[in-house]
Design a protein around this motif. Structure first.
Motif, short mmCIF file in Angstrom:
data_model
loop_
_atom_site.label_atom_id
_atom_site.label_comp_id
_atom_site.label_asym_id
_atom_site.label_seq_id
_atom_site.Cartn_x
_atom_site.Cartn_y
_atom_site.Cartn_z
N TRP A 123 39.84 32.27 37.68
CA TRP A 123 38.50 32.39 36.89
C TRP A 123 38.64 33.33 35.65
O TRP A 123 37.39 33.91 35.19
CB TRP A 123 37.40 32.91 38.02
CG TRP A 123 37.40 31.95 39.14
CD1 TRP A 123 36.59 30.69 39.18
CD2 TRP A 123 38.00 32.08 40.46
NE1 TRP A 123 36.62 30.14 40.60
CE2 TRP A 123 37.55 30.70 41.27
CE3 TRP A 123 38.55 32.98 40.89
CZ2 TRP A 123 37.90 30.67 42.57
CZ3 TRP A 123 39.11 32.64 42.35
CH2 TRP A 123 38.80 31.63 43.17
N GLY A 124 39.51 33.81 35.28
CA GLY A 124 39.59 34.78 34.05
C GLY A 124 40.29 36.19 34.68
O GLY A 124 41.23 36.02 35.51
N GLU A 125 40.02 37.00 34.22
CA GLU A 125 40.71 38.37 34.26
C GLU A 125 40.47 38.80 35.79
O GLU A 125 39.27 38.97 36.23
CB GLU A 125 40.33 39.54 33.34
CG GLU A 125 40.94 41.01 33.61
CD GLU A 125 40.76 41.96 32.62
OE1 GLU A 125 41.36 42.16 31.88
OE2 GLU A 125 39.75 42.57 32.70
N GLU A 126 41.55 39.41 36.46
CA GLU A 126 41.58 39.86 37.85
C GLU A 126 41.99 41.30 37.35
O GLU A 126 42.86 41.56 36.94
CB GLU A 126 42.40 39.20 38.71
CG GLU A 126 41.87 37.71 38.88
CD GLU A 126 42.77 37.17 40.33
OE1 GLU A 126 42.27 35.83 40.42
OE2 GLU A 126 43.51 37.58 40.20
N ILE A 127 41.37 42.13 38.40
CA ILE A 127 41.83 43.60 38.33
C ILE A 127 42.52 43.88 39.88
O ILE A 127 41.71 43.86 40.81
CB ILE A 127 40.66 44.46 38.00
CG1 ILE A 127 40.13 44.04 36.74
CG2 ILE A 127 40.91 45.90 38.04
CD1 ILE A 127 38.61 44.68 36.56
N THR A 128 43.48 44.60 39.84
CA THR A 128 44.26 45.19 41.01
C THR A 128 44.37 46.64 40.83
O THR A 128 44.70 46.99 39.70
CB THR A 128 45.70 44.52 41.13
OG1 THR A 128 45.48 42.84 41.21
CG2 THR A 128 46.33 44.94 42.58
N ALA A 129 44.03 47.31 41.89
CA ALA A 129 44.10 48.70 41.98
C ALA A 129 44.96 48.98 43.20
O ALA A 129 44.91 48.67 44.32
CB ALA A 129 42.79 49.22 41.97
N ARG A 130 45.86 50.08 43.02
CA ARG A 130 46.94 50.43 44.00
C ARG A 130 46.50 51.95 44.41
O ARG A 130 46.61 52.77 43.33
CB ARG A 130 48.34 50.19 43.77
CG ARG A 130 48.52 49.04 43.87
CD ARG A 130 50.20 48.64 43.63
NE ARG A 130 50.72 47.57 43.40
CZ ARG A 130 50.60 46.66 42.69
NH1 ARG A 130 50.00 46.98 41.47
NH2 ARG A 130 51.11 45.28 42.67
N LEU A 137 41.84 43.96 45.33
CA LEU A 137 41.84 42.90 44.32
C LEU A 137 40.30 42.64 43.72
O LEU A 137 39.33 42.59 44.88
CB LEU A 137 42.28 41.53 44.69
CG LEU A 137 42.14 40.38 43.73
CD1 LEU A 137 42.77 40.47 42.28
CD2 LEU A 137 42.51 38.97 44.40
N PHE A 138 39.98 42.70 42.56
CA PHE A 138 38.64 42.72 42.05
C PHE A 138 38.69 41.40 41.33
O PHE A 138 39.42 41.14 40.39
CB PHE A 138 38.01 43.72 41.19
CG PHE A 138 38.03 44.95 41.94
CD1 PHE A 138 36.89 45.46 42.51
CD2 PHE A 138 38.94 45.77 42.07
CE1 PHE A 138 36.58 46.66 43.36
CE2 PHE A 138 39.08 46.87 42.59
CZ PHE A 138 37.93 47.56 43.28
N VAL A 139 37.85 40.29 41.74
CA VAL A 139 37.70 39.01 40.85
C VAL A 139 35.93 38.88 40.51
O VAL A 139 35.17 39.16 41.34
CB VAL A 139 38.09 37.81 41.78
CG1 VAL A 139 37.90 36.38 41.06
CG2 VAL A 139 39.53 37.98 42.32
N GLY A 140 35.96 38.49 39.29
CA GLY A 140 34.64 38.12 38.82
C GLY A 140 34.55 36.86 38.20
O GLY A 140 35.41 36.52 37.62
#
Length: 203
Positions: A123-130, A137-140
């Protein structure tokens, strides 16, 4: 794990265009859907008022309450591989809220010492944080007058399975925005089913 799997649609190309009507925002064979264009299917969804969520197998609910007001702040879905949270927020008609929210989110995660990865997803940009063995995982998704945010959190070794569970949940989610005016970023109200609310009161 979930109901019917749907093929990928136009969301794989990225975000949405500004100023589109409801059916132009979300006109695919897969979700998330606005309630005005949601399909009549056989998928069983948990009705939380502003969002209708398809539930994975072996899932449990964890309800986060506001101690001062007694209102529901969030509902987390606990699975054997991690935690899933899907929330809806009021957004401008023009869309584009996730880009702003995502940029702010990255700043905060870096301040907390997390390692960040950004990539283009379904759906566009996804952000992953470790950070300290946990991967998030953050999806918007920008919809018509709403933004949907999905979060999958759990141990790094289960990240791939947890992330796919979040995406599958989002594909089947329906957002009930309502007609009431709200400032952008206002969380859409979460309402628990009567049986679950009764269990919490008894507990």
């Amino acid at each position: 794990m979930f109901g019917r799997r749907r093929k990928r649609g136009r969301h794989s190309a990225g975000g949405v265009d500004a100023g589109l009507e409801n059916d132009e925002f979300l006109d695919d064979a897969e979700g998330p859907w606005d309630s005005t264009v949601a399909p009549k299917d056989d998928v069983q969804r948990l009705d939380l008022g502003s969002v209708l969520l398809p539930m994975p197998d072996e899932a449990q609910l964890q309800v986060e309450m506001d101690q001062q007001t007694g209102a529901v702040r969030a509902v987390h879905i606990l699975t054997p591989v991690g935690q899933l949270t899907v929330s809806a927020f009021a957004a401008p008609k023009s869309g584009g809220l996730w880009k702003e929210v995502g940029a702010e989110l990255i700043v905060g995660l870096k301040e907390d010492g997390a390692r960040i990865n950004r990539e283009n997803g379904e759906w566009g940009e996804e952000i992953t944080a470790r950070n300290q063995g946990v991967q998030i995982l953050f999806v918007g998704i920008d919809g018509p007058r709403w933004m949907l945010r999905g979060v999958a959190a759990g141990p790094e070794e289960h990240f791939a399975q947890n992330a796919e569970a979040l995406r599958e949940m989002i594909r089947g989610t329906v957002v009930v925005r309502g007609e009431q005016p709200m400032p952008p970023r206002t969380p859409l109200p979460v309402e628990l089913p009567e049986a679950i609310a009764r269990q919490i009161q008894q507990g």
